[in-house]
Design a protein around this motif. Structure first.
Motif, PDB file in Angstrom:
ATOM      1  N   GLU A  43     -19.961  11.018 -48.200  1.00 21.26           N
ATOM      2  CA  GLU A  43     -19.200  10.890 -47.160  1.00 21.26           C
ATOM      3  C   GLU A  43     -19.204   9.578 -46.808  1.00 21.26           C
ATOM      4  OE1 GLU A  43     -19.943  12.955 -43.359  1.00 21.26           O
ATOM      5  OE2 GLU A  43     -21.646  13.624 -44.473  1.00 21.26           O
ATOM      6  N   VAL A  44     -17.764   8.914 -46.675  1.00 18.64           N
ATOM      7  CA  VAL A  44     -17.487   7.669 -46.521  1.00 18.64           C
ATOM      8  C   VAL A  44     -17.022   7.115 -45.226  1.00 18.64           C
ATOM      9  CG1 VAL A  44     -16.028   5.364 -47.511  1.00 18.64           C
ATOM     10  CG2 VAL A  44     -17.192   7.442 -49.095  1.00 18.64           C
ATOM     11  N   LYS A  45     -17.359   5.918 -44.515  1.00 15.20           N
ATOM     12  CA  LYS A  45     -16.423   5.587 -43.285  1.00 15.20           C
ATOM     13  C   LYS A  45     -16.281   4.206 -43.898  1.00 15.20           C
ATOM     14  CE  LYS A  45     -18.572   8.378 -39.845  1.00 15.20           C
ATOM     15  NZ  LYS A  45     -19.114   8.708 -38.490  1.00 15.20           N
ATOM     16  N   VAL A  46     -14.967   3.562 -43.390  1.00 10.86           N
ATOM     17  CA  VAL A  46     -14.554   2.060 -43.596  1.00 10.86           C
ATOM     18  C   VAL A  46     -14.347   1.574 -42.439  1.00 10.86           C
ATOM     19  CG1 VAL A  46     -13.020   0.679 -44.825  1.00 10.86           C
ATOM     20  CG2 VAL A  46     -13.565   2.804 -45.982  1.00 10.86           C
ATOM     21  N   THR A  47     -15.133   0.304 -42.344  1.00  8.11           N
ATOM     22  CA  THR A  47     -14.837  -0.486 -41.139  1.00  8.11           C
ATOM     23  C   THR A  47     -13.871  -1.649 -41.727  1.00  8.11           C
ATOM     24  OG1 THR A  47     -16.580  -0.191 -39.816  1.00  8.11           O
ATOM     25  CG2 THR A  47     -15.787  -2.469 -39.557  1.00  8.11           C
ATOM     26  N   ASP A  48     -12.556  -1.793 -41.316  1.00  2.58           N
ATOM     27  CA  ASP A  48     -11.750  -2.801 -42.112  1.00  2.58           C
ATOM     28  C   ASP A  48     -11.468  -3.780 -40.980  1.00  2.58           C
ATOM     29  OD1 ASP A  48      -9.555  -4.004 -42.671  1.00  2.58           O
ATOM     30  OD2 ASP A  48      -8.729  -2.390 -43.974  1.00  2.58           O
ATOM     31  N   LEU A  49     -12.337  -4.773 -40.999  1.00  2.60           N
ATOM     32  CA  LEU A  49     -12.332  -5.883 -40.019  1.00  2.60           C
ATOM     33  C   LEU A  49     -11.099  -6.471 -39.434  1.00  2.60           C
ATOM     34  CD1 LEU A  49     -15.925  -7.197 -41.144  1.00  2.60           C
ATOM     35  CD2 LEU A  49     -15.494  -5.948 -39.056  1.00  2.60           C
ATOM     36  N   TYR A  50     -10.338  -6.690 -40.492  1.00  4.73           N
ATOM     37  CA  TYR A  50      -8.795  -7.407 -39.890  1.00  4.73           C
ATOM     38  C   TYR A  50      -7.933  -6.630 -39.218  1.00  4.73           C
ATOM     39  CZ  TYR A  50     -10.037 -11.979 -42.197  1.00  4.73           C
ATOM     40  OH  TYR A  50     -10.715 -13.332 -42.400  1.00  4.73           O
ATOM     41  N   LYS A  51      -8.253  -5.329 -40.082  1.00  9.27           N
ATOM     42  CA  LYS A  51      -7.056  -4.019 -39.407  1.00  9.27           C
ATOM     43  C   LYS A  51      -7.613  -3.884 -38.054  1.00  9.27           C
ATOM     44  CE  LYS A  51      -4.604  -1.489 -42.868  1.00  9.27           C
ATOM     45  NZ  LYS A  51      -5.084  -0.724 -43.904  1.00  9.27           N
ATOM     46  N   GLN A  52      -8.831  -3.858 -37.902  1.00 12.22           N
ATOM     47  CA  GLN A  52      -9.576  -3.460 -36.491  1.00 12.22           C
ATOM     48  C   GLN A  52      -9.236  -4.694 -35.532  1.00 12.22           C
ATOM     49  OE1 GLN A  52     -12.949  -0.562 -38.474  1.00 12.22           O
ATOM     50  NE2 GLN A  52     -13.399  -1.681 -36.501  1.00 12.22           N
ATOM     51  N   HIS A  53      -8.867  -5.705 -35.967  1.00 17.00           N
ATOM     52  CA  HIS A  53      -8.781  -7.264 -35.284  1.00 17.00           C
ATOM     53  C   HIS A  53     -10.063  -7.367 -34.411  1.00 17.00           C
ATOM     54  CE1 HIS A  53      -4.394  -7.093 -35.758  1.00 17.00           C
ATOM     55  NE2 HIS A  53      -4.386  -5.835 -35.326  1.00 17.00           N
ATOM     56  N   TRP A  54     -10.973  -7.195 -35.277  1.00 10.48           N
ATOM     57  CA  TRP A  54     -12.514  -7.470 -34.806  1.00 10.48           C
ATOM     58  C   TRP A  54     -12.717  -8.815 -34.300  1.00 10.48           C
ATOM     59  CZ3 TRP A  54     -16.400  -4.600 -33.736  1.00 10.48           C
ATOM     60  CH2 TRP A  54     -17.764  -5.258 -33.827  1.00 10.48           C
ATOM     61  N   LYS A  55     -12.995  -8.929 -33.130  1.00 14.45           N
ATOM     62  CA  LYS A  55     -13.439 -10.181 -32.269  1.00 14.45           C
ATOM     63  C   LYS A  55     -14.674 -10.556 -33.127  1.00 14.45           C
ATOM     64  CE  LYS A  55     -15.339 -11.395 -27.607  1.00 14.45           C
ATOM     65  NZ  LYS A  55     -16.855 -11.384 -27.891  1.00 14.45           N
ATOM     66  N   SER A  56     -14.494 -11.760 -33.705  1.00 15.48           N
ATOM     67  CA  SER A  56     -15.746 -12.425 -34.440  1.00 15.48           C
ATOM     68  C   SER A  56     -16.632 -13.177 -33.617  1.00 15.48           C
ATOM     69  CB  SER A  56     -15.038 -13.079 -35.504  1.00 15.48           C
ATOM     70  OG  SER A  56     -14.347 -14.012 -35.196  1.00 15.48           O
ATOM     71  N   GLN A  57     -16.321 -13.508 -32.466  1.00  9.39           N
ATOM     72  CA  GLN A  57     -17.212 -14.468 -31.864  1.00  9.39           C
ATOM     73  C   GLN A  57     -18.258 -13.655 -30.684  1.00  9.39           C
ATOM     74  OE1 GLN A  57     -14.139 -14.485 -30.847  1.00  9.39           O
ATOM     75  NE2 GLN A  57     -13.721 -14.812 -28.752  1.00  9.39           N
ATOM     76  N   ILE A  58     -19.464 -13.863 -30.696  1.00 12.46           N
ATOM     77  CA  ILE A  58     -20.142 -13.606 -29.488  1.00 12.46           C
ATOM     78  C   ILE A  58     -20.207 -14.361 -28.343  1.00 12.46           C
ATOM     79  CG2 ILE A  58     -22.619 -14.445 -30.500  1.00 12.46           C
ATOM     80  CD1 ILE A  58     -23.778 -11.700 -29.834  1.00 12.46           C
ATOM     81  N   ASP A  59     -19.743 -13.820 -27.089  1.00 15.97           N
ATOM     82  CA  ASP A  59     -19.945 -14.747 -25.979  1.00 15.97           C
ATOM     83  C   ASP A  59     -19.907 -13.743 -24.986  1.00 15.97           C
ATOM     84  OD1 ASP A  59     -17.524 -13.277 -25.561  1.00 15.97           O
ATOM     85  OD2 ASP A  59     -16.050 -14.858 -26.277  1.00 15.97           O
ATOM     86  N   GLU A  60     -19.872 -14.291 -23.560  1.00 14.66           N
ATOM     87  CA  GLU A  60     -20.080 -13.519 -22.343  1.00 14.66           C
ATOM     88  C   GLU A  60     -19.360 -12.303 -22.287  1.00 14.66           C
ATOM     89  OE1 GLU A  60     -19.807 -15.865 -18.897  1.00 14.66           O
ATOM     90  OE2 GLU A  60     -17.734 -16.108 -19.066  1.00 14.66           O
ATOM     91  N   ASP A  61     -18.255 -12.392 -22.884  1.00 13.70           N
ATOM     92  CA  ASP A  61     -17.525 -11.089 -22.952  1.00 13.70           C
ATOM     93  C   ASP A  61     -17.896  -9.692 -23.383  1.00 13.70           C
ATOM     94  OD1 ASP A  61     -15.581 -12.312 -21.112  1.00 13.70           O
ATOM     95  OD2 ASP A  61     -14.210 -12.599 -23.072  1.00 13.70           O
ATOM     96  N   ASP A  62     -19.011 -10.190 -24.408  1.00 16.21           N
ATOM     97  CA  ASP A  62     -19.876  -8.907 -25.014  1.00 16.21           C
ATOM     98  C   ASP A  62     -20.873  -8.362 -23.843  1.00 16.21           C
ATOM     99  OD1 ASP A  62     -18.897 -10.458 -27.327  1.00 16.21           O
ATOM    100  OD2 ASP A  62     -20.352  -9.058 -28.431  1.00 16.21           O
ATOM    101  N   PHE A  63     -20.915  -8.904 -22.664  1.00 17.43           N
ATOM    102  CA  PHE A  63     -22.052  -8.385 -21.849  1.00 17.43           C
ATOM    103  C   PHE A  63     -21.259  -8.310 -20.151  1.00 17.43           C
ATOM    104  CE2 PHE A  63     -23.848 -11.462 -24.852  1.00 17.43           C
ATOM    105  CZ  PHE A  63     -24.302 -10.687 -25.712  1.00 17.43           C
ATOM    106  N   PRO A  64     -20.195  -7.562 -20.362  1.00 17.71           N
ATOM    107  CA  PRO A  64     -19.550  -7.606 -19.259  1.00 17.71           C
ATOM    108  C   PRO A  64     -20.108  -6.939 -18.004  1.00 17.71           C
ATOM    109  CG  PRO A  64     -18.768  -5.605 -20.500  1.00 17.71           C
ATOM    110  CD  PRO A  64     -19.831  -6.466 -21.374  1.00 17.71           C
ATOM    111  N   VAL A  65     -21.337  -6.083 -18.194  1.00 22.50           N
ATOM    112  CA  VAL A  65     -22.052  -5.352 -17.057  1.00 22.50           C
ATOM    113  C   VAL A  65     -23.320  -6.109 -16.689  1.00 22.50           C
ATOM    114  CG1 VAL A  65     -23.123  -3.239 -16.198  1.00 22.50           C
ATOM    115  CG2 VAL A  65     -20.938  -3.115 -17.713  1.00 22.50           C
TER     116      VAL A  65
END
Ligand code: FAD
Length: 254
Positions: free
Chosen positions: A33-55
């Protein structure tokens, strides 16, 4: 095997994109069984910052990433994009990272995936690491395309041996977080590849994947395996081969 492929290339028509198709089709035809995470297609946010912890993080207050990461992970308050990738990681028995070698490492977008998805409490900050941890029991493998020629990555090559170049990913990210690491699949002089060269690599890759369940992992020494002085994390004297230094010392020989 349930396989997650994390893929980083901005163009699906690329050599990498073509190799990805080979990988998916071989694994699926072998019943995986295969799943693909295509980072560019997903417009992956590459930087970790305070928006990662909104709550869990008060916007504008001082950000201590590892602390916030642990807090948000353990209270189930990470952002949805990260949670979805962590669910894929938990599902996967094999994780393949496929990328072009950029500045002797993975593209920034993929490094950012690791920084955000391997959160504290899952990928690090656990009591155990190097052979134990949040991803213990999973296998991992790199599929890497390099621009340099194979001789540049040989034992005396100017770029350094390819296993050394990839050591900080294989050992210090994947094995660190508990995964068992298979030898990397690497293509060389990729920028100059003809269709014939591509087909040769594709055949070699398909053959590797056919045997994926029986490939011997790299024999990294486990932190808790008795080879290290703890605390300190220093390899015990005499376990290295005569004259051996550097990364190689952390790999068992027979
Ligand atoms: P592509 O450009 O998509 O394709 C390469 C060639 O394959 C093309 O000529 C294409 O026509 C041909 N090809 C043949 N058959 C096919 C097919 N079926 N499908 C698609 N294409 C095919 N290299 C290093 O060794 N070390 C480094 O540190 C390094 N740093 C880099 C940093 C940056 C920012 C960049 C841009 C490059 C760097 N490189 C480095 C080179 C890089 O690793 C290669 O450019 C990359 O691996 C090529 O892969 P690609 O998928 O982008 O190839």
């Amino acid at each position: 095997m349930k396989t997650l492929i994390v893929f980083a290339h901005p163009d699906e028509r690329s050599f990498n994109g073509s190799l990805l198709k080979e990988t998916v089709s071989q694994l699926e035809s072998d019943g995986h069984e295969v799943k693909v995470t295509d980072l560019y297609k997903q417009h992956w946010k590459s930087q970790i910052d305070e928006d990662d912890f909104p709550v869990t993080h008060e916007k504008g207050s001082r950000l201590v990433v590892a602390v916030e990461s642990q807090k948000a992970y353990s209270s189930h308050h990470l952002t949805l994009d990260v949670v979805e990738e962590q669910e894929k990681m938990k599902w996967a028995e094999l994780v393949i990272f496929q990328f072009p070698l950029w500045w002797f490492s993975m593209p920034a977008i993929m490094k950012g995936w690791v920084e955000r998805v391997f959160s504290a409490g899952l990928g690090y900050a656990l009591p155990d690491r190097y052979g134990a941890g949040g991803f213990e029991g999973k296998k991992a493998m790199l599929i890497v395309t390099a621009g340099g020629g194979e001789s540049n990555y040989s034992a005396r090559g100017i770029n350094g041996p390819i296993d050394d170049v990839l050591h900080l990913i294989n050992h210090n990210m994947l094995f660190y977080s508990g995964m068992t690491v298979l030898p990397s699949f690497v293509t060389y002089k990729t920028d100059y590849a003809t269709e014939e060269v591509f087909q040769n690599y594709a055949a070699k890759l398909r053959n590797t994947l056919k045997n994926i369940e029986t490939i011997e992992p790299i024999k990294y020494r486990k932190q808790s395996g008795g080879d290290y002085v703890i605390p300190g994390g220093i390899l015990k004297e005499g376990l290295e081969r005569p004259g051996e230094t550097g990364f190689d010392m952390h790999i068992q020989k027979d």
